[in-house]
Design a protein around this motif. Structure first.
Motif, short mmCIF file in Angstrom:
data_model
loop_
_atom_site.label_atom_id
_atom_site.label_comp_id
_atom_site.label_asym_id
_atom_site.label_seq_id
_atom_site.Cartn_x
_atom_site.Cartn_y
_atom_site.Cartn_z
N THR A 109 0.78 -1.26 -0.03
CA THR A 109 -0.21 0.07 -0.08
C THR A 109 0.92 1.25 0.00
O THR A 109 1.09 1.84 1.27
N ASN A 111 0.12 4.02 -1.19
CA ASN A 111 -0.62 5.27 -1.17
C ASN A 111 -0.91 5.56 0.47
O ASN A 111 -1.45 6.58 0.76
N LYS A 126 -6.13 2.10 -6.48
CA LYS A 126 -5.52 3.11 -6.84
C LYS A 126 -4.12 3.58 -5.77
O LYS A 126 -4.50 3.58 -4.61
N GLY A 127 -2.93 3.40 -6.16
CA GLY A 127 -1.89 3.70 -5.27
C GLY A 127 -1.18 2.46 -4.51
O GLY A 127 -0.43 2.61 -3.62
#
Length: 690
Positions: A109, A111, A126-127
């Motif tokens: 992860t 993000n 996303k990310g």
């Protein structure tokens, strides 16, 4: 069955430009999406003599009631728009690959401020950096366990991380050296992110450089007579090599490629994909589909590429994609893949060498997957068809009920009355069209009964009336659009949400006996709907009740039709119970904790769970209250002050039952009592045939 000539475009009306087209049925539902280099010849091919069409194409054009198209500039734009529409409308006649199992991936992860390594399934976020998919979750955990020795990246959940930060002590992995413990400040956020990025680089195949760097560090430590560090680096190298050994070497060079193979027959197709990164097989996955449209191997490959890379960007799209057959619009597909990656992508058929040999292995896997799938599904397909035929025969329907909707009422002693609607199409649940209702005793603007007089029959009348009134509204709007020549992509409710209830079922099933069936039928009659069949399934004897019939239809216990009705009814039970329990939980009061400003339900429950009762919480110190996850010092001081000021202490009350909860009692919601008459009870569904 519609006549395709009734909606065939006029001669010269269809352009010759590239574009994407949609076939819609009589309810304005998109049933097929396609693209073409030139729209005129492609669409004209659908309106030839029906005897010359493929059986599946013939079924599609006779089910449709209209056709629309959108002109685009290039074939690449057509490919992108086709993928977007297939994903948005989920057309029933398009090839839709479904995973034959849920494959886990190794996710990092990136993000988050402190990246976390974990096993992750489902849609990609996303990310987040993904590696895999892998065949088994335990294979990921073994690999991660080996690599955490060298890359001690955080693996704990957000709750554990926050709690460790609050108490100032790391978890077990932090003590044994398999976590850098950023939660307690052993490393900074920047240092921890560097560890996560090194982890990603190693997993992405850039292993040689990193191993050489560690070997050099080991030699320098040995020369400096720092033998403990040298031994630790030696063990790190061994752990990394063992992690690499878990991935089979297929190419000597650092090849990044995906190999796609297809095995098919006239009805179904299986797709197998091998993900090769750095010359090693990093993951494998498979899809299976019903060939509901007339499509060859090249078309199946194109659909597989759309599903595999439609939501991907960057390095997740490899440099090379090897396929058994090239799509019809190979240059457009290649350009589309290049756009997804951001650099050149080679799409080709392997002709010789190691890549052709590996493609043969992937092909064998695809053939085995198809054989295994057909073995599992053969009896299932036959059973579903027989079940629908038995239902149609028992209820006297003109045809098999391809769309069945089931309604169920759930409440707890008259409180929190809710209803559920579940949808089965072709004998399988279609969860995207499930709906739930909060019963308020109203039909339109008319109050039909007072709150204290609520019962299942009137609730059933309300929910059926509400559902089909929305259908009539959607149908009326659709008629206005057609008359005005406008075809909007999506109708919306007054609150801006997507349209609902736009498609009628062939059969409505209600949970209950003769009274519930009569209520449902009366609601349909009041709305002027006479083309939807109604039946009820009573729990006690599993009897099927029809409107205006004094005696039930008794299906044999071995009947597949009865079993399908039970599955539909039990699914409505489950969906209604879940909604009712959620509403019941929101009614729970925690006594004096309700007076604490800014304290929500989640933290109230956390406090009660941690201390066991309000009495023990009142006697706790501020430092002890701070130990509860999510409770900071300021909140703890507010809680302590509020409880101290509460005199006498207000008892906790379960608003679902009205009972006072003593300080040392459990605070879980009370279980629903057993009732009769078609009401959903707080119990698990039971299948008499199991």
């Amino acid at each position: 069955m519609a006549d395709p000539s009734s909606y065939r475009p006029r001669p010269g009306q269809i352009p010759e430009s590239p574009g994407v087209y949609k076939f819609r049925d009589e309810h304005r539902r998109v049933i097929y999406v396609g693209k073409a280099k030139s729209l005129r010849p492609r669409l004209s091919s659908y309106f030839q003599d029906l005897a010359n069409l493929h059986p599946r194409t013939r079924t599609m054009v006779t089910t449709a009631a209209s056709v629309e198209w959108t002109v685009v500039s290039t074939e690449v734009e057509a490919l992108q728009l086709e993928y977007s529409w297939i994903k948005e409308f989920d057309p029933r006649f398009n090839v839709k690959y479904r995973d034959d199992k849920s494959y886990p991936s190794l996710a990092v992860t990136l993000n988050e401020e402190y990246p976390r390594v974990q096993v992750m399934r489902g849609p990609k976020k996303k990310g987040v950096r993904y590696f895999g998919p892998y065949g088994h979750a335990w294979a990921i955990r073994e690999t991660v366990d080996l690599m955490l020795r060298v890359f001690p990246v955080r693996t704990c959940s957000a709750g554990v991380f926050k709690r460790s930060a609050q108490i100032g002590r790391p978890c077990l992995l932090g003590y044994i050296g398999k976590c850098a413990a950023p939660c307690v400040g052993r490393v900074t956020a920047e240092e921890h992110r560097e560890l996560a990025e090194d982890f990603c680089d190693f997993m992405a195949g850039r292993t040689g450089t990193y191993l050489k760097r560690i070997e050099q560090q080991m030699m320098i430590a040995a020369e400096d007579m720092d033998y403990e560090r040298a031994a630790r680096l030696r063990d790190d190298i061994g752990a990394l090599k063992r992690a690499l050994e878990k991935n089979a070497v297929v190419f000597n060079d650092a090849t990044d490629a995906d190999l796609i193979a297809v095995a098919e027959d006239e009805l179904e197709a299986a797709v197998q994909i091998f993900h090769v990164r750095g010359g090693r097989v990093r993951g494998q996955r498979g899809w299976v589909t019903d060939k509901v449209e007339n499509v060859d191997t090249a078309g199946l490959v194109e659909h597989a590429l759309q599903q595999l890379y439609g939501d991907e960007q960057g390095d997740t799209v490899p440099k090379e994609v090897l396929v058994p057959a090239l799509p019809e619009d190979t240059p457009a597909v290649n350009q589309w893949l290049t756009g997804r990656r951001g650099s050149n992508v080679s799409l080709r058929i392997p002709q010789r060498g190691d890549k052709k040999d590996l493609m043969a292995t992937v092909q064998r896997n695809a053939m085995q997957a198809l054989v295994l799938h057909k073995t599992k599904r053969a009896s299932d397909l036959t059973t579903r068809s027989r079940a629908l035929e038995e239902i149609a025969e028992a209820l006297g329907l003109d045809g098999a009920p391809l769309r069945i909707e089931c309604f169920d009422i759930s409440h707890l002693q008259g409180d929190d009355v809710v209803a559920s609607m579940v949808v089965f199409e072709d004998g399988l649940p279609r969860k995207s069209e499930y709906r739930r209702f909060e019963i308020k005793g109203r039909v339109g603007d008319t109050q039909v009964w007072h709150a204290e007089g609520q019962d299942d029959v009137r609730s059933m009348h309300e929910v059926i009336a509400r559902r089909f009134r929305r259908y009539l509204q959607a149908k009326e709007k659709t008629g206005d659009w057609v008359a005005g020549g406008e075809v909007p992509e999506q109708d919306a409710d007054d609150d801006g949400r997507p349209k609902r209830f736009a498609y009628p079922p062939q059969l409505v099933v209600v949970d209950g006996g003769q009274p519930q069936v009569a209520a449902a039928k009366r609601a349909l009659d009041e709305l002027g709907i006479d083309d939807v069949a109604v039946c009820g399934l009573a729990k006690r004897l599993e009897e099927v009740w029809l409107p205006d019939e004094d005696d039930p239809v008794v299906l044999p216990r071995s009947s597949e039709g009865l079993y399908l009705l039970q599955r539909v009814r039990d699914e409505a039970h489950r969906f209604a119970i879940t909604y009712q329990r959620n509403k019941r939980a929101k009614r729970f009061r925690a006594g004096p904790l309700d007076e604490v400003p800014g304290l929500g339900e989640t933290r109230k429950q956390a406090l009660l769970k941690h201390f066991g009762s309000v009495k023990k919480l009142r006697s706790a110190t501020i430092d002890q209250i701070c130990e509860v996850p999510g409770i900071g010092r300021k909140t703890a001081e507010t809680v302590a002050a509020t409880l101290a000021a509460a005199a006498p202490a207000a008892p906790a009350v379960n608003m679902a039952t009205g009972e006072i909860i003593e300080d040392d009692e459990e605070t879980a919601p009370a279980a629903a009592p057993s009732q009769n008459g078609g009401t959903t009870h707080d119990r698990e569904p039971q299948h008499p045939r199991h």
